[in-house]
Design an enzyme around this catalytic site. Structure first.
Site, PDB file in Angstrom:
ATOM      1  N   ASP A 174       0.842  -1.200   0.000  1.00 50.52           N
ATOM      2  CA  ASP A 174       0.000   0.000   0.000  1.00 50.52           C
ATOM      3  C   ASP A 174       0.876   1.248   0.000  1.00 50.52           C
ATOM      4  OD1 ASP A 174      -2.015  -1.799   0.625  1.00 50.52           O
ATOM      5  OD2 ASP A 174      -1.924  -1.344   2.770  1.00 50.52           O
TER       6      ASP A 174
HETATM    7  N1  URA Z   1      -1.094  -6.024   3.893  1.00 57.37           N
HETATM    8  C1  URA Z   1      -1.570  -4.769   3.900  1.00 57.37           C
HETATM    9  O1  URA Z   1      -2.579  -4.490   4.514  1.00 57.37           O
HETATM   10  N2  URA Z   1      -0.898  -3.832   3.222  1.00 57.37           N
HETATM   11  C2  URA Z   1       0.231  -4.085   2.528  1.00 57.37           C
HETATM   12  O2  URA Z   1       0.797  -3.178   1.923  1.00 57.37           O
HETATM   13  C3  URA Z   1       0.701  -5.394   2.524  1.00 57.37           C
HETATM   14  C4  URA Z   1       0.018  -6.356   3.218  1.00 57.37           C
END
Ligand code: URA
Length: 239
Positions: free
Chosen positions: A108
């Protein structure tokens, strides 16, 4: 073997016409000799950057190319999302490479840590396929103290995320404190770690990935920095 003009065009050095003029102008040197024929056939080996220069600078590494990046906070992993992307942290020319580079799964925008970027499709699939069981380890910082039951819930292999129909694979939680935990998962569902903690009534305030398989994020790789994967790194992922 590849035609020199096609090789250079695929590495992003310009259109076929542009790379032809690089050759014509004597800018391309292989093993100390200036190449004059854009149609020459070149053996494309991993050590090409040690053997070929373009305008006096080592040629970019040929495909297959894989690198690791310390993804900083605030950048996105997809060309389609708005905002600065991880690709902007790489040499500009690499955006024109064929085959193109993709991130191996996504982090993310507000997640930092170890990110692999590759043009090697089979490698990418091997790392992200849940069937390959390559573990991804995260450090999650939480809004509320943990209850102590999270480890058993995540390990059960029965947790269902909101809006999904298949339970999650078992995951391993190790508490690092009341508000921080290491979580190792073998899948990569959308916002998985954040949604797992949401499913147990908590909220992730910071998330960082520090390991993929047996490959740890090197301590000296600063946020935003990257380096090519070595054969040893590659082996560590699946080791
Ligand atoms: N899980 C998440 O919530 N975000 C990420 O970036 C990776 C795994």
């Amino acid at each position: 073997m590849a035609r020199l003009d096609r090789l250079l065009a695929n590495l992003g050095y310009g259109s076929r016409r542009e790379v032809n003029s690089l050759v014509r102008d004597g800018k391309v040197v292989l093993d100390g000799a200036t190449l004059k024929d854009a149609g020459a056939r070149i053996a494309v080996t991993a050590d090409l950057p040690a053997r070929m220069t373009i305008s006096g600078v080592a040629v970019d590494p040929p495909a297959p190319l894989t690198l690791m990046m310390h993804k900083p906070l605030g950048v996105v992993c997809s060309h389609k999302e708005v905002g600065r992307s991880v690709y902007e942290l790489l040499p500009h020319r690499w955006r024109a490479r064929m085959p193109g580079l993709s991130t191996v799964g996504r982090l993310d925008k507000e997640t930092s840590g170890l990110l692999l970027i590759t043009d090697d499709g089979p490698f990418l699939h091997r790392v992200i396929s849940p069937r390959a069981h390559v573990a991804k380890r995260y450090v999650a910082t939480l809004d509320r103290p943990m209850s102590g039951e999270e480890g058993a819930i995540f390990a059960a292999g029965t947790l269902m995320l909101e809006g999904e129909t298949d339970p999650l694979e078992p995951a391993v939680l190790e508490a690092l404190g009341t508000h921080q935990a290491q979580l190792t998962i073998t899948e990569g569902r959308y916002h998985q770690v954040r949604r797992m903690f949401a499913a147990v009534g908590n909220h992730v305030t910071a998330l960082h990935r520090d390991r993929i398989g047996g490959l740890g994020l090197p301590g000296d790789l600063e946020p935003g920095a990257w380096r090519l994967l070595t054969p040893a790194d590659h082996a560590a992922i699946f080791g």
